[in-house]
Write a protein that holds these residues in place. Structure first.
Motif, PDB file in Angstrom:
ATOM      1  N   LEU A 188       0.749  -1.015  -0.026  1.00  0.00           N
ATOM      2  CA  LEU A 188      -0.134  -0.091  -0.018  1.00  0.00           C
ATOM      3  C   LEU A 188       1.126   1.277   0.347  1.00  0.00           C
ATOM      4  CD1 LEU A 188      -2.691  -1.305   2.668  1.00  0.00           C
ATOM      5  CD2 LEU A 188      -2.906  -1.606   0.131  1.00  0.00           C
ATOM      6  N   ASN A 189       0.618   2.419  -0.834  1.00  0.00           N
ATOM      7  CA  ASN A 189       0.960   3.593  -0.621  1.00  0.00           C
ATOM      8  C   ASN A 189       0.145   4.525   0.582  1.00  0.00           C
ATOM      9  OD1 ASN A 189       0.731   6.331  -1.991  1.00  0.00           O
ATOM     10  ND2 ASN A 189       3.289   5.000  -2.437  1.00  0.00           N
ATOM     11  N   VAL A 190       1.409   4.734   1.269  1.00  0.00           N
ATOM     12  CA  VAL A 190       0.391   5.869   2.073  1.00  0.00           C
ATOM     13  C   VAL A 190       0.885   7.398   1.888  1.00  0.00           C
ATOM     14  CG1 VAL A 190      -0.354   6.445   4.689  1.00  0.00           C
ATOM     15  CG2 VAL A 190       0.363   4.386   3.908  1.00  0.00           C
ATOM     16  N   ASN A 193       5.256   1.753  13.281  1.00  0.00           N
ATOM     17  CA  ASN A 193       5.412   2.765  12.847  1.00  0.00           C
ATOM     18  C   ASN A 193       5.038   3.212  11.425  1.00  0.00           C
ATOM     19  OD1 ASN A 193       6.484   3.588  15.301  1.00  0.00           O
ATOM     20  ND2 ASN A 193       7.953   2.656  15.173  1.00  0.00           N
ATOM     21  N   LYS A 194       4.901   2.480  10.860  1.00  0.00           N
ATOM     22  CA  LYS A 194       4.729   2.127   9.176  1.00  0.00           C
ATOM     23  C   LYS A 194       3.198   1.577   8.898  1.00  0.00           C
ATOM     24  CE  LYS A 194       8.694   4.465   8.070  1.00  0.00           C
ATOM     25  NZ  LYS A 194       8.571   5.483   7.187  1.00  0.00           N
ATOM     26  N   SER A 195       2.222   0.609   9.857  1.00  0.00           N
ATOM     27  CA  SER A 195       1.459  -0.159   9.427  1.00  0.00           C
ATOM     28  C   SER A 195       0.500   0.905   9.259  1.00  0.00           C
ATOM     29  CB  SER A 195       1.579  -1.429   9.504  1.00  0.00           C
ATOM     30  OG  SER A 195       0.220  -1.691  10.388  1.00  0.00           O
ATOM     31  N   TYR A 234      -2.524  -0.513   9.636  1.00  0.00           N
ATOM     32  CA  TYR A 234      -3.454  -1.552  10.933  1.00  0.00           C
ATOM     33  C   TYR A 234      -2.722  -1.312  12.319  1.00  0.00           C
ATOM     34  CZ  TYR A 234      -3.805  -3.584   6.474  1.00  0.00           C
ATOM     35  OH  TYR A 234      -4.916  -3.891   4.616  1.00  0.00           O
ATOM     36  N   ALA A 235      -4.133  -1.139  13.145  1.00  0.00           N
ATOM     37  CA  ALA A 235      -3.750  -0.870  14.678  1.00  0.00           C
ATOM     38  C   ALA A 235      -2.944  -1.940  14.848  1.00  0.00           C
ATOM     39  CB  ALA A 235      -4.874  -0.089  15.067  1.00  0.00           C
ATOM     40  N   ASP A 236      -2.590  -3.310  15.017  1.00  0.00           N
ATOM     41  CA  ASP A 236      -1.719  -4.524  15.449  1.00  0.00           C
ATOM     42  C   ASP A 236      -1.769  -5.375  14.012  1.00  0.00           C
ATOM     43  OD1 ASP A 236      -2.543  -7.130  16.978  1.00  0.00           O
ATOM     44  OD2 ASP A 236      -2.160  -5.827  18.160  1.00  0.00           O
ATOM     45  N   ALA A 237      -0.461  -6.375  15.070  1.00  0.00           N
ATOM     46  CA  ALA A 237      -0.510  -7.823  13.653  1.00  0.00           C
ATOM     47  C   ALA A 237      -1.347  -8.120  13.288  1.00  0.00           C
ATOM     48  CB  ALA A 237       0.561  -8.046  14.138  1.00  0.00           C
ATOM     49  N   TRP A 238      -2.175  -8.813  14.201  1.00  0.00           N
ATOM     50  CA  TRP A 238      -3.768  -9.079  14.405  1.00  0.00           C
ATOM     51  C   TRP A 238      -4.689  -8.805  13.635  1.00  0.00           C
ATOM     52  CZ3 TRP A 238      -3.380 -14.390  15.303  1.00  0.00           C
ATOM     53  CH2 TRP A 238      -2.198 -14.982  15.327  1.00  0.00           C
ATOM     54  N   ALA A 239      -5.463  -8.547  12.753  1.00  0.00           N
ATOM     55  CA  ALA A 239      -7.493  -8.642  12.319  1.00  0.00           C
ATOM     56  C   ALA A 239      -7.850  -9.728  12.268  1.00  0.00           C
ATOM     57  CB  ALA A 239      -6.796  -8.151  11.142  1.00  0.00           C
ATOM     58  N   PRO A 240      -8.936  -9.473  12.537  1.00  0.00           N
ATOM     59  CA  PRO A 240     -10.559 -10.405  12.173  1.00  0.00           C
ATOM     60  C   PRO A 240     -10.524  -9.726  10.774  1.00  0.00           C
ATOM     61  CG  PRO A 240     -11.168  -8.357  13.591  1.00  0.00           C
ATOM     62  CD  PRO A 240      -9.784  -8.366  13.351  1.00  0.00           C
ATOM     63  N   PHE A 241     -10.748 -10.183  10.077  1.00  0.00           N
ATOM     64  CA  PHE A 241     -12.101 -10.161   8.817  1.00  0.00           C
ATOM     65  C   PHE A 241     -12.801 -10.944   7.748  1.00  0.00           C
ATOM     66  CE2 PHE A 241      -8.711 -14.171   8.307  1.00  0.00           C
ATOM     67  CZ  PHE A 241      -9.908 -15.360   7.388  1.00  0.00           C
ATOM     68  N   VAL A 242     -13.538 -11.003   7.089  1.00  0.00           N
ATOM     69  CA  VAL A 242     -14.957 -10.998   6.919  1.00  0.00           C
ATOM     70  C   VAL A 242     -14.237 -11.234   5.063  1.00  0.00           C
ATOM     71  CG1 VAL A 242     -16.959 -11.183   6.067  1.00  0.00           C
ATOM     72  CG2 VAL A 242     -16.651 -10.730   8.553  1.00  0.00           C
TER      73      VAL A 242
END
Length: 176
Positions: free
Chosen positions: A114-116, A160-162, A164-172
Protein backbone atom coordinates in the motif's frame (compact mmCIF):
# COMPACT_ATOMS: atom_id res chain seq x y z
CA UNK A 1 14.14 -4.95 5.89
CA UNK A 2 16.14 -8.22 5.89
CA UNK A 3 13.19 -9.95 7.57
CA UNK A 4 10.96 -8.75 4.73
CA UNK A 5 13.21 -10.22 2.02
CA UNK A 6 13.62 -13.51 3.91
CA UNK A 7 9.86 -13.91 4.11
CA UNK A 8 9.47 -13.02 0.42
CA UNK A 9 12.16 -15.61 -0.52
CA UNK A 10 10.11 -18.26 1.28
CA UNK A 11 6.68 -17.08 0.13
CA UNK A 12 7.31 -16.65 -3.60
CA UNK A 13 8.53 -20.24 -4.24
CA UNK A 14 5.62 -21.57 -2.15
CA UNK A 15 3.21 -19.46 -4.24
CA UNK A 16 4.63 -20.82 -7.50
CA UNK A 17 4.56 -24.43 -6.26
CA UNK A 18 0.86 -24.10 -5.45
CA UNK A 19 0.24 -22.42 -8.81
CA UNK A 20 2.12 -25.14 -10.70
CA UNK A 21 0.41 -28.04 -8.91
CA UNK A 22 -3.00 -26.44 -9.35
CA UNK A 23 -2.35 -25.73 -13.02
CA UNK A 24 -1.32 -29.34 -13.65
CA UNK A 25 -4.43 -30.62 -11.87
CA UNK A 26 -6.58 -28.55 -14.21
CA UNK A 27 -4.62 -28.80 -17.45
CA UNK A 28 -7.70 -30.20 -19.25
CA UNK A 29 -9.88 -27.11 -18.63
CA UNK A 30 -10.97 -25.19 -21.71
CA UNK A 31 -11.43 -21.44 -22.12
CA UNK A 32 -15.15 -21.44 -21.17
CA UNK A 33 -14.37 -23.08 -17.85
CA UNK A 34 -11.95 -20.26 -17.00
CA UNK A 35 -14.71 -17.69 -16.40
CA UNK A 36 -16.81 -20.26 -14.54
CA UNK A 37 -13.94 -20.56 -12.05
CA UNK A 38 -13.48 -16.81 -11.45
CA UNK A 39 -15.09 -15.37 -8.31
CA UNK A 40 -15.49 -11.68 -7.47
CA UNK A 41 -15.77 -10.18 -4.02
CA UNK A 42 -14.04 -7.89 -1.61
CA UNK A 43 -14.92 -5.61 1.24
CA UNK A 44 -16.25 -2.17 2.08
CA UNK A 45 -15.26 -0.43 5.30
CA UNK A 46 -16.72 2.60 7.02
CA UNK A 47 -15.71 4.04 10.38
CA UNK A 48 -16.51 7.38 11.97
CA UNK A 49 -16.76 9.18 15.27
CA UNK A 50 -15.82 12.45 17.03
CA UNK A 51 -14.22 14.18 14.04
CA UNK A 52 -12.82 10.96 12.53
CA UNK A 53 -13.84 9.35 9.24
CA UNK A 54 -12.46 6.34 7.37
CA UNK A 55 -13.80 4.74 4.21
CA UNK A 56 -12.36 1.75 2.35
CA UNK A 57 -13.24 0.04 -0.91
CA UNK A 58 -11.31 -3.19 -1.57
CA UNK A 59 -12.54 -5.28 -4.53
CA UNK A 60 -10.84 -8.57 -5.41
CA UNK A 61 -11.10 -11.51 -7.77
CA UNK A 62 -9.88 -15.09 -7.41
CA UNK A 63 -9.51 -18.01 -9.74
CA UNK A 64 -10.54 -21.34 -8.21
CA UNK A 65 -8.28 -24.05 -9.60
CA UNK A 66 -10.34 -26.67 -7.78
CA UNK A 67 -12.38 -26.93 -4.55
CA UNK A 68 -9.23 -26.53 -2.45
CA UNK A 69 -6.95 -23.96 -4.13
CA UNK A 70 -7.59 -20.40 -5.34
CA UNK A 71 -5.33 -17.49 -6.29
CA UNK A 72 -6.27 -13.91 -6.98
CA UNK A 73 -5.63 -10.19 -6.99
CA UNK A 74 -7.10 -7.37 -4.96
CA UNK A 75 -7.14 -3.57 -4.96
CA UNK A 76 -7.44 -1.26 -1.96
CA UNK A 77 -8.44 2.38 -1.71
CA UNK A 78 -8.87 4.11 1.66
CA UNK A 79 -9.49 7.69 2.75
CA UNK A 80 -9.01 8.76 6.40
CA UNK A 81 -9.39 12.11 8.11
CA UNK A 82 -9.15 13.34 11.67
CA UNK A 83 -10.49 16.89 12.08
CA UNK A 84 -7.71 19.40 12.84
CA UNK A 85 -5.08 16.63 12.71
CA UNK A 86 -4.51 14.87 9.35
CA UNK A 87 -5.92 13.44 6.12
CA UNK A 88 -4.62 10.38 4.32
CA UNK A 89 -5.20 8.46 1.13
CA UNK A 90 -4.05 4.87 0.79
CA UNK A 91 -3.93 2.96 -2.49
CA UNK A 92 -2.47 -0.40 -3.38
CA UNK A 93 -2.98 -4.00 -4.28
CA UNK A 94 -2.55 -7.55 -3.09
CA UNK A 95 -1.91 -11.11 -4.21
CA UNK A 96 -4.19 -13.60 -2.47
CA UNK A 97 -3.82 -17.38 -2.11
CA UNK A 98 -6.51 -19.53 -0.49
CA UNK A 99 -6.35 -23.18 0.53
CA UNK A 100 -9.24 -25.20 1.96
CA UNK A 101 -8.10 -28.58 3.36
CA UNK A 102 -11.78 -29.24 4.09
CA UNK A 103 -14.84 -27.27 2.95
CA UNK A 104 -15.36 -25.45 6.27
CA UNK A 105 -11.73 -24.35 6.85
CA UNK A 106 -9.92 -21.77 4.73
CA UNK A 107 -6.23 -20.95 5.13
CA UNK A 108 -4.87 -17.86 3.41
CA UNK A 109 -1.68 -16.02 2.55
CA UNK A 110 -1.88 -12.49 1.21
CA UNK A 111 0.87 -10.09 0.24
CA UNK A 112 -0.32 -6.49 0.25
CA UNK A 113 1.59 -3.37 -0.80
CA UNK A 114 0.00 0.00 0.00
CA UNK A 115 1.10 3.55 -0.76
CA UNK A 116 0.32 5.82 2.19
CA UNK A 117 0.03 9.57 1.60
CA UNK A 118 -0.59 11.41 4.88
CA UNK A 119 -0.94 15.20 5.10
CA UNK A 120 -0.78 16.76 8.56
CA UNK A 121 -2.42 20.06 9.45
CA UNK A 122 0.03 22.95 8.93
CA UNK A 123 -0.14 24.29 12.48
CA UNK A 124 1.08 20.94 13.90
CA UNK A 125 4.53 21.33 12.34
CA UNK A 126 4.69 17.65 11.31
CA UNK A 127 6.15 16.81 7.91
CA UNK A 128 3.78 15.17 5.43
CA UNK A 129 4.46 11.51 4.69
CA UNK A 130 4.41 9.41 1.54
CA UNK A 131 5.70 5.83 1.82
CA UNK A 132 5.02 2.21 0.88
CA UNK A 133 3.75 -0.17 3.54
CA UNK A 134 4.06 -3.93 2.85
CA UNK A 135 2.06 -6.58 4.71
CA UNK A 136 2.21 -10.38 4.55
CA UNK A 137 -0.88 -11.90 6.14
CA UNK A 138 -1.32 -15.52 7.12
CA UNK A 139 -4.88 -16.34 8.09
CA UNK A 140 -7.36 -19.02 9.01
CA UNK A 141 -11.12 -18.89 8.89
CA UNK A 142 -14.40 -20.74 9.01
CA UNK A 143 -16.05 -20.94 5.59
CA UNK A 144 -19.77 -21.31 4.97
CA UNK A 145 -20.74 -21.04 1.32
CA UNK A 146 -19.44 -17.77 -0.15
CA UNK A 147 -18.45 -16.23 3.20
CA UNK A 148 -15.37 -16.83 5.36
CA UNK A 149 -14.93 -15.35 8.85
CA UNK A 150 -11.53 -15.56 10.49
CA UNK A 151 -8.37 -13.94 11.76
CA UNK A 152 -5.08 -13.09 10.08
CA UNK A 153 -1.62 -12.08 11.25
CA UNK A 154 0.77 -9.65 9.49
CA UNK A 155 4.30 -11.09 9.53
CA UNK A 156 5.74 -7.73 8.37
CA UNK A 157 3.88 -5.57 10.89
CA UNK A 158 5.68 -2.32 11.78
CA UNK A 159 3.85 -0.26 14.40
CA UNK A 160 5.38 2.96 13.00
CA UNK A 161 4.47 2.41 9.35
CA UNK A 162 1.54 -0.01 9.18
CA UNK A 163 -1.91 1.38 8.48
CA UNK A 164 -3.34 -1.30 10.79
CA UNK A 165 -3.58 -0.83 14.55
CA UNK A 166 -2.27 -4.33 15.32
CA UNK A 167 -0.59 -7.29 13.60
CA UNK A 168 -3.69 -9.41 14.36
CA UNK A 169 -6.83 -8.54 12.42
CA UNK A 170 -10.23 -10.21 12.09
CA UNK A 171 -11.66 -10.50 8.58
CA UNK A 172 -14.83 -11.29 6.69
CA UNK A 173 -14.16 -12.44 3.13
CA UNK A 174 -16.80 -13.12 0.47
CA UNK A 175 -16.73 -14.28 -3.16
CA UNK A 176 -19.57 -14.82 -5.61
Amino acid sequence: MNRFYSIIKITIPFFFIILSVSHNLNAQQNHDDFWNSVRFGGSVGLSFGDGFFSGTLAPSAIYEFNNQVALGLGLNGTYNSQKNFYKSTIFGGSIISLFSPINEIQLSAEFEELNVNRKWEDDLGIADENYWSPALFLGAGYRNGNVTIGIRYDLLYDKNKSIYADAWAPFVRFYF
